[in-house]
Design a protein around this motif. Structure first.
Motif, PDB file in Angstrom:
ATOM      1  N   THR A 174      49.758  62.104 -26.082  1.00  0.00           N
ATOM      2  CA  THR A 174      50.865  62.893 -25.832  1.00  0.00           C
ATOM      3  C   THR A 174      50.759  63.901 -24.751  1.00  0.00           C
ATOM      4  OG1 THR A 174      50.786  62.851 -28.365  1.00  0.00           O
ATOM      5  CG2 THR A 174      52.410  64.354 -27.207  1.00  0.00           C
ATOM      6  N   ASP A 175      51.970  63.928 -24.125  1.00  0.00           N
ATOM      7  CA  ASP A 175      52.297  64.760 -23.107  1.00  0.00           C
ATOM      8  C   ASP A 175      53.624  64.952 -22.829  1.00  0.00           C
ATOM      9  OD1 ASP A 175      53.494  63.362 -20.191  1.00  0.00           O
ATOM     10  OD2 ASP A 175      52.636  61.903 -21.426  1.00  0.00           O
ATOM     11  N   PRO A 176      54.008  66.168 -22.070  1.00  0.00           N
ATOM     12  CA  PRO A 176      55.412  66.549 -22.128  1.00  0.00           C
ATOM     13  C   PRO A 176      56.492  65.726 -21.339  1.00  0.00           C
ATOM     14  CG  PRO A 176      53.978  68.436 -21.588  1.00  0.00           C
ATOM     15  CD  PRO A 176      53.133  67.305 -21.381  1.00  0.00           C
ATOM     16  N   GLU A 177      55.994  64.872 -20.636  1.00  0.00           N
ATOM     17  CA  GLU A 177      56.957  64.171 -19.801  1.00  0.00           C
ATOM     18  C   GLU A 177      57.068  62.788 -20.559  1.00  0.00           C
ATOM     19  OE1 GLU A 177      57.670  62.274 -15.317  1.00  0.00           O
ATOM     20  OE2 GLU A 177      55.869  63.371 -15.545  1.00  0.00           O
ATOM     21  N   TYR A 178      55.896  62.167 -21.012  1.00  0.00           N
ATOM     22  CA  TYR A 178      56.177  60.642 -21.276  1.00  0.00           C
ATOM     23  C   TYR A 178      56.025  60.644 -22.954  1.00  0.00           C
ATOM     24  CZ  TYR A 178      55.144  59.845 -16.490  1.00  0.00           C
ATOM     25  OH  TYR A 178      55.035  59.652 -15.120  1.00  0.00           O
ATOM     26  N   GLY A 179      55.926  61.509 -23.529  1.00  0.00           N
ATOM     27  CA  GLY A 179      55.791  61.602 -25.136  1.00  0.00           C
ATOM     28  C   GLY A 179      54.369  60.839 -25.657  1.00  0.00           C
ATOM     29  N   ASP A 180      54.666  60.262 -26.678  1.00  0.00           N
ATOM     30  CA  ASP A 180      53.516  59.457 -27.133  1.00  0.00           C
ATOM     31  C   ASP A 180      53.539  58.065 -26.722  1.00  0.00           C
ATOM     32  OD1 ASP A 180      53.152  61.708 -28.946  1.00  0.00           O
ATOM     33  OD2 ASP A 180      54.574  60.663 -30.689  1.00  0.00           O
ATOM     34  N   VAL A 181      51.948  57.698 -26.331  1.00  0.00           N
ATOM     35  CA  VAL A 181      51.573  56.551 -26.082  1.00  0.00           C
ATOM     36  C   VAL A 181      50.375  56.106 -27.000  1.00  0.00           C
ATOM     37  CG1 VAL A 181      50.776  55.155 -24.331  1.00  0.00           C
ATOM     38  CG2 VAL A 181      52.299  56.939 -23.775  1.00  0.00           C
ATOM     39  N   ASP A 182      50.600  54.904 -27.806  1.00  0.00           N
ATOM     40  CA  ASP A 182      49.197  54.639 -28.824  1.00  0.00           C
ATOM     41  C   ASP A 182      48.775  53.566 -28.234  1.00  0.00           C
ATOM     42  OD1 ASP A 182      50.353  56.817 -30.385  1.00  0.00           O
ATOM     43  OD2 ASP A 182      51.648  55.242 -31.628  1.00  0.00           O
TER      44      ASP A 182
END
Length: 345
Positions: A174-182
């Motif tokens: 999770t990061d502020p720019e791209y959101g959640d990546v699983d």
């Protein structure tokens, strides 16, 4: 020849069951292959090559789609799962250590948090989520590895509650720019020969329930001047269901007529499971072509259409169909007349 099991001849499984298992294995194998490459594990290699379709020899491995049905297979899905995002977490399936954040983008991946969560086959959490890293910056075209602590503190190690069954590990970056990546992985007991019999029992019980809600039917033209229609739908799993939905797949099918549709490419979300109470936005992108053309010879600038008229010239009935590892039967949602018109002559 019939397979031999402990000295006894046993009947082979039906072809459909065998192919389902083969695609599940190919999904995970090729996800790991492409993840290993993009994580810089193979320092001496610069590329991974695959046939786009079957090789000249009968095989299931090494190609991305089936020539006979023009459908993506487990290899394609695993490769897309690993390489579809420029920035993603991953973990070594065999050692489950170290965890890695891979950034194939041209800009930094900043302030990334990495959390591991385990789920059983009912879709219930196995223990609380565990943090692996927080506030990490990953430089462009690089990978950040985290040597996780040794057991029992290794949060990516198969939990004791999963030792006699199969569980799914989710790594969420999770990061502020791209959101959640699983990133998802299915794991059995950490032994030399782990058993995945629980996955087989899940397929035999077929206790999952799901529904699909068609959202959009969007025509577009690609950079190669190919005409496409992207049909998207929400795959919804009820919160009260007793199983997570495993390996869901969408396809466009004709209800009554024998319709020749174009190449169907999965789009949208591609996680191998959908948890109870969740909705997953997925789709099918159909490349339209003229029935008289070779569907594999897509020359730029040529017009591609689908010959899908009904037997008497009327508009055929088309539907988006959901299948999954543990669904008792396909779930069918009819497409609107407007959407069908976009898919046919």
């Amino acid at each position: 020849a019939l397979p031999i099991s402990r000295g006894q001849v046993v009947a082979p499984p039906p072809p459909g069951e065998w192919l389902a298992w083969a695609n599940a294995a190919l999904y995970q194998q090729n996800q790991l292959l492409f993840e290993s490459h993009t994580s810089r594990i193979f320092n001496s290699s610069t590329a991974v090559f695959f046939w786009k379709s079957q090789s000249p020899w009968p095989a299931l491995r090494g190609y991305l789609y089936d020539w006979y049905t023009l459908r993506a297979n487990g290899v394609w899905r695993g490769a897309r799962r690993a390489a579809g995002n420029l920035r993603s977490p991953r973990v070594d399936l065999y050692a489950l250590s170290p965890a890695t954040l891979a950034n194939r983008g041209a800009t930094p991946w900043a302030e990334v948090s990495l959390v591991a969560s385990w789920f059983d086959l009912a879709g219930l959490p196995v223990g609380p989520p565990s943090s692996i890293a927080s506030g990490v910056d990953v430089a462009p075209a690089s990978a950040a590895r985290f040597i996780v602590p040794t057991p029992p503190d290794d949060v990516t190690r198969v939990p004791d509650d999963c030792a006699a069954t199969v569980c799914f590990l989710r790594l969420r970056a999770t990061d502020p720019e791209y959101g959640d990546v699983d990133a998802w992985y299915w794991r059995g007991a950490p032994t030399a020969t782990p058993s995945y019999a629980a996955l087989g029992a899940l397929r035999e019980s077929r206790g999952a329930t799901a529904r699909i809600v068609v959202r959009e039917c969007t025509p577009s033209t690609t950079a190669l001047a190919l005409r496409t229609v992207d049909v998207t739908a929400d795959v919804v799993v009820d919160a009260l269901t007793q199983e997570l939905l495993v390996f869901p797949e969408l396809a466009i099918e004709a209800v009554d007529d024998d319709v020749a549709l174009g190449v169907q490419i999965p789009s949208g979300e591609d996680a191998p499971v959908v948890l109870p109470g969740a909705a997953s936005r997925r789709g099918v992108e159909v490349i339209l072509y003229d029935h008289d053309d070779d569907p594999l010879e897509f020359a730029p600038g040529r017009r591609r259409r689908t010959r899908a008229a009904g037997r008497r010239g009327e508009l055929p009935a088309l539907a988006i169909v959901l299948t999954a590892w543990n669904l008792p039967e396909p779930v069918v949602a009819p497409l609107s007349e407007e959407c069908v018109r976009r898919l046919v002559w």
